[in-house]
Design an enzyme around this catalytic site. Structure first.
Site, PDB file in Angstrom:
ATOM      1  N   TRP A 158      44.633  14.803 -23.362  1.00 36.40           N
ATOM      2  CA  TRP A 158      44.416  15.793 -22.303  1.00 36.40           C
ATOM      3  C   TRP A 158      43.388  16.836 -22.762  1.00 36.40           C
ATOM      4  CZ3 TRP A 158      45.172  21.104 -22.294  1.00 36.40           C
ATOM      5  CH2 TRP A 158      45.101  21.724 -21.064  1.00 36.40           C
ATOM      6  N   HIS A 159      43.398  17.154 -24.070  1.00 38.77           N
ATOM      7  CA  HIS A 159      42.499  18.198 -24.568  1.00 38.77           C
ATOM      8  C   HIS A 159      41.029  17.805 -24.480  1.00 38.77           C
ATOM      9  CE1 HIS A 159      46.195  19.914 -26.224  1.00 38.77           C
ATOM     10  NE2 HIS A 159      45.543  21.053 -26.230  1.00 38.77           N
ATOM     11  N   GLY A 160      40.744  16.535 -24.462  1.00 39.98           N
ATOM     12  CA  GLY A 160      39.348  16.129 -24.352  1.00 39.98           C
ATOM     13  C   GLY A 160      39.222  14.627 -24.463  1.00 39.98           C
TER      14      GLY A 160
END
Lengths: 492, 265
Positions: free
Chosen positions: A341-343
């Protein structure tokens, strides 16, 4: 001397340019917010709907400043998810209701998957089948990960009847577009915000001044500490081979503090701005580096995200209800997705995997660990192990590639000498002082002490509040321009 | 008075304080203890104008020179080459260039120096008096390329320019291996695009310390700089033909880092 023409051009530029949006710790945001707030005070005393409409309009403008016309995705997501959820909530329990809820989640999730993960998919495919598909030029709208998750939580909570689906379009638009939450959260649940939109809330002195206190904390964390110490950490991760093992280790600890100050500072600013506007949001960080184990860390770090993944992924996967092995596996899968989700990068997935493995180890050895008791020595060792593991994981989060991360670790392992300590702090005294103070404050100040300080701030005279605010903003101005010495080779 | 109005007044009062201080002619403290001013002027300066300033000189020069037959100045020059540790790398092949083209050269390396050192000490004036050069080459900025206090450093660049007076000079930027906040562009705008050689786009092999190029890579760097120095892109084009052989380095003076020298006293 500035001409009238220049001022007009600047204003035109302000309303038309949209590169990167209105960042909190900037003069432009400060002035914009004061203008917005002055009108807000007037509007707030009138009709609730007018107030909501005014904030929504400003939030849309804020989104435009961040994303240009890509901000249209936001009202589009709002309209579609609100309308489909409204249709779904009228249906009785059963396949149709579930189908429509699933369809809504997929529709809401699609822009995020397309804008954030298309190129990741292409590159992964290229690596697997050795193809040569060119990556696409795709703009990633700022904040899309946050408002998408808020929309999903609304759809799922209404589907599960945990939240009534009677939210009006205006209230829902406010919930999804509320500008303090737009850029980087915290991801706010409908239960937290929407009920506050349904009534004219009284002006709460304590809430507003607590908000101002949080804004000041956020300014110090984000605008002073994080932005300043980032300079050195960037050199380390740009070229770890150019620095000694000691300097690499300092870079890792520096980044550990930078990411906390950056993100929790941003959250403080968001929650503080919302409080100044009269809305109470939940805290997002609770001194995470005080944690004595990894499970505790995830109860204290980015609470909004970890509880979101707990409620909408970990528990639906079975949580801890299906035996030990499934519990560990569910933890691991959840952490993989949290990392992703962070990247859109394998580095974030590796970071998630490192945490997943850590959680599995902690949970599997919990019964054994509990037997050790809670003495000072056990607590100290637990804290050291937890902190070092979290700092180690941050290497993968920050590094540009696996090779880059391995290089940092190798330098620390092969080229570490404590002899660098004195030259290091002599060459970079301010950086070292910032890190030391940040760690000491973070580790010493407990939750109760923080709230006591907040209460004290609420009670002090207005002029003292002004003085504290001015000093903090001045610190941002001074340290924004201050540079850390890049090389210390002259010291050897 | 309601709390929200008090908070608004607090914000407005703070804004007025910062604005008045920003517009005032005085500054509280100096250098490291200076209380810096918020940059309100930048808010009223459209970005379009800024980009025009940096783009204009180079384009117009190329256009103006394109239709003329170009010849660099072939008269021998007394070159004074100074700056930070990068001069140690560039200065060596520079001597071979000077010998080949009939120029005299004196290079001064001041390790760890920044624009501040050269601006706020009399070192530069001393060497200008001592060598009495007719052409100056500067290679300075590698210790401050990531600097964020660009405006403060611009003043030091301007002080160096003032010390050079009417002397023809060119500024060679350091190779830039990291992201920066506009330092290179600031020098380019301060000295003019035709007096500025931008090394940031060059790809050079790094030396073992990872801060400098290898000596071999520095030869290639010098070749590119020399080629630019005799081209119409330079404001003072001088003859800089490539030497066939290396000469022994004899005119390279090395100054110790400022802080270390202070400590020894």
């Amino acid at each position: 001397m500035i001409t009238f023409q220049q001022i007009l051009s600047s204003l035109k530029e302000y309303f038309t340019l949209h590169e990167g949006g209105l960042q909190y710790c900037t003069l432009t945001f400060f002035i914009t917010f004061l203008v917005f707030y002055a009108i807000y005070i007037l509007v707030r005393r009138g009709q609730r709907k007018v107030m909501l409409g005014y904030v929504v309009l400003f939030s849309i403008f804020y989104a435009y400043k961040a994303n240009g016309w890509f901000m249209l995705l936001l009202p589009a997501t709002t309209l579609i998810s609100w309308w489909l959820t409204r249709l779904m909530q009228k249906l009785p329990d059963g396949g149709k209701r579930k189908g429509l809820a699933t369809l809504t989640v997929i529709i809401v999730l699609s822009p995020l998957l397309y804008f954030k993960y298309t190129n990741f998919a292409i590159q992964t495919l290229n690596n697997i089948i050795e193809s040569n598909f060119a990556p696409m030029t795709i703009f990633l709208p700022i904040g899309i990960s946050f408002y998408t998750f808020q929309a999903i939580s609304y759809v799922v909570d209404v589907y599960k009847r945990k939240f009534p689906g009677d939210t009006s379009l205006l209230e829902y638009t406010f919930f999804l577009t509320f500008f303090p939450l737009l850029m980087a959260g915290p991801i706010t649940r409908p239960q937290t915000l929407i009920p506050q939109l349904k009534q004219n809330l009284p002006i709460d002195k304590e809430l507003i001044y607590s908000g101002l206190f949080l804004i000041i904390c956020g300014i110090l964390k984000k605008g002073v500490i994080a932005d300043y110490i980032a300079q050195y950490n960037n050199w380390i991760f740009d070229d770890p081979t150019g620095f000694s093992g000691f300097e690499n280790l300092m870079g890792v600890f520096g980044y550990t503090m930078q990411i906390y100050c950056d993100f929790s500072g941003y959250s403080d600013l968001s929650i503080g701005i919302a409080a100044v506007l009269g809305f109470r949001l939940l805290p997002n960080f609770n001194s995470p580096y005080q944690s004595l184990n990894l499970s505790e860390f995830w109860h204290r770090w980015h609470i909004a995200l970890s509880t979101w993944f707990r409620d909408y992924l970990y528990i639906p996967l079975g949580g801890n209800r299906k035996g030990k092995f499934r519990t560990y596996l569910n933890n691991f899968i959840t952490m993989l997705f949290a990392g992703w989700w962070h990247g859109a990068s394998w580095m974030f997935i590796i970071w998630g995997a490192v945490h997943g493995v850590g959680l599995m180890i902690h949970k599997s050895s919990k019964s054994w660990l509990d037997k050790l008791g809670k003495g000072a020595a056990v607590s100290l060792i637990s804290w050291i192990v937890t902190f070092c593991y979290v700092a180690f994981a941050w290497i993968f989060f920050r590094a540009s590639s696996v090779e880059n991360a391995v290089e940092v670790i190798t330098r620390i392992g092969n080229d570490f000498s404590i002899d660098y300590f004195v030259p290091f702090i002599t060459a970079r005294p301010v950086w070292s002082a910032f890190i030391a103070v940040a760690f000491i404050v973070h580790l010493v100040v407990k939750e109760k002490t923080f709230y006591r300080m907040q209460d004290l701030f609420v009670k002090i005279p207005w002029i003292l509040k002004l003085l504290i605010f001015v000093i903090c903003v001045q610190l941002v101005i001074n340290f924004r321009l201050e540079s850390v010495q890049p090389f210390i080779y002259a010291q050897f | 008075m309601k709390t929200d109005i008090k908070v608004l007044l607090l914000g407005l009062t703070a804004l007025v304080i910062f604005l008045l201080y920003s517009l005032s002619s005085f500054t509280i403290g100096e250098d490291d203890t200076e209380i810096r001013k918020a940059d309100f002027l930048a808010l009223a300066t459209p970005a379009e104008e800024e980009s025009l300033v940096s783009a204009l000189p180079a384009d117009t020069i190329h256009e103006a020179m394109a239709e003329t037959v170009f010849q660099p100045d072939t008269t021998p020059k007394k070159i004074f080459f100074f700056g930070d540790s990068m001069v140690d790398y560039l200065g060596r092949p520079f001597e071979s260039y000077a010998a080949k083209n009939g120029h005299e050269i004196e290079s001064v390396v001041w390790f760890s120096s920044t624009t501040q050192h050269w601006a706020q000490t009399d070192t530069l004036q001393y060497f200008l008096r001592k060598y009495d050069p007719s052409y100056v080459v500067i290679c300075l900025g590698s210790n401050e390329v990531e600097a964020r206090d660009i405006k403060r450093r611009q003043k030091w660049v301007e002080e160096i320019q003032q010390k050079l007076g009417d002397l023809p000079y060119v500024w060679v930027s350091p190779p830039n291996w990291t992201e920066e906040e506009g330092f290179t562009n600031m020098i380019k705008e301060a000295v003019g695009a035709d007096r500025f050689f931008d090394s940031s786009h060059l790809s050079m092999e790094r030396g073992p310390d990872h801060k400098h190029p290898t000596y071999e890579a520095a030869v290639g760097w010098m070749d590119t700089v020399a080629s630019w120095m005799q081209s119409p892109a330079s404001r003072y084009p001088i003859i800089m033909e490539k030497p066939e052989e290396k000469v022994r380095v004899t005119h390279l003076l090395m100054l110790k880092p400022y802080k270390l020298r202070k400590k020894k006293k």
